[in-house]
Enzyme design. Structure first.
Site, PDB file in Angstrom:
ATOM      1  N   CYS A 150      -7.650   1.618  -3.165  1.00 51.55           N
ATOM      2  CA  CYS A 150      -7.676   1.860  -4.606  1.00 51.55           C
ATOM      3  C   CYS A 150      -9.062   1.600  -5.181  1.00 51.55           C
ATOM      4  CB  CYS A 150      -6.627   1.001  -5.299  1.00 51.55           C
ATOM      5  SG  CYS A 150      -4.935   1.473  -4.840  1.00 51.55           S
ATOM      6  N   GLU A 160      -2.404   2.272  -8.890  1.00 49.27           N
ATOM      7  CA  GLU A 160      -3.736   2.701  -9.310  1.00 49.27           C
ATOM      8  C   GLU A 160      -4.000   4.157  -8.947  1.00 49.27           C
ATOM      9  OE1 GLU A 160      -2.827   0.008  -7.542  1.00 49.27           O
ATOM     10  OE2 GLU A 160      -4.443  -1.471  -7.485  1.00 49.27           O
ATOM     11  N   HIS A 165       0.083   3.939  -4.446  1.00 50.03           N
ATOM     12  CA  HIS A 165      -0.129   2.701  -5.184  1.00 50.03           C
ATOM     13  C   HIS A 165      -0.238   3.036  -6.668  1.00 50.03           C
ATOM     14  CE1 HIS A 165      -1.949   0.222  -1.631  1.00 50.03           C
ATOM     15  NE2 HIS A 165      -0.856   0.877  -1.292  1.00 50.03           N
ATOM     16  N   CYS A 187      -6.531  -2.891  -3.984  1.00 50.23           N
ATOM     17  CA  CYS A 187      -6.797  -2.975  -2.551  1.00 50.23           C
ATOM     18  C   CYS A 187      -8.056  -2.155  -2.248  1.00 50.23           C
ATOM     19  CB  CYS A 187      -5.598  -2.445  -1.767  1.00 50.23           C
ATOM     20  SG  CYS A 187      -5.418  -0.644  -1.851  1.00 50.23           S
TER      21      CYS A 187
END
Length: 151
Positions: A80, A49, A47, A77
């Protein structure tokens, strides 16, 4: 946030969910920038992040990112958000909330959980219209091709 949106556009151009992130140190020094790369890397943890946190830790030579701000185009999410807490990031700014899957404040309140060792200052809504339009356009196009995706 403009830089995070540019990263999100790069993700979209690569066929990834258009989420971008940048990390800034001391309010002005860019130390990391990334976009979702799960499809390209075949890695469910890739992801924006997570990739930005990894880059920032490498740039600073420390896993404690105590003098940083993370800007991201969509609410982190749960995975993260957990990484944000572990990295001791003091501030996160995101454009669009994710009421169904958000791990920061909307669905799960990981960044403010009193049982965890670190809480994060959160700001939301910065350039939300632009980020939302990009996400909606991406998922509309995916649905139009018969893809089964979650908006």
């Amino acid at each position: 946030m403009q830089m995070a949106l540019r990263q999100a556009a790069r993700a979209e151009a690569a066929g990834e969910v258009p989420v971008g992130a940048v990390m800034v140190r001391s309010g002005t020094q860019l130390i990391a920038q990334a976009h979702n790369s799960t499809e390209m890397l075949k890695d469910p943890t890739a992801h924006a992040e997570i990739l930005a946190i990894t880059q920032a830790a490498a740039a600073l030579g420390d896993w404690r990112l105590t003098d940083t701000t993370l800007y991201v185009t969509k609410e982190p999410c749960p995975m993260c958000a957990g990484a944000i807490v572990l990295a001791r990031i003091p501030r996160v700014v995101w454009a669009v909330d994710d009421p169904e899957r958000g791990g920061a404040l909307s669905r799960f309140r990981i960044l403010q959980d009193e049982k965890l060792h670190h809480r994060v200052e959160c700001s939301t809504g910065l350039l939300a219209d632009e980020a939302r339009a990009m996400l909606q356009q991406f998922f509309r196009a995916r649905r139009g091709k018969g893809a089964s995706v979650i908006p």
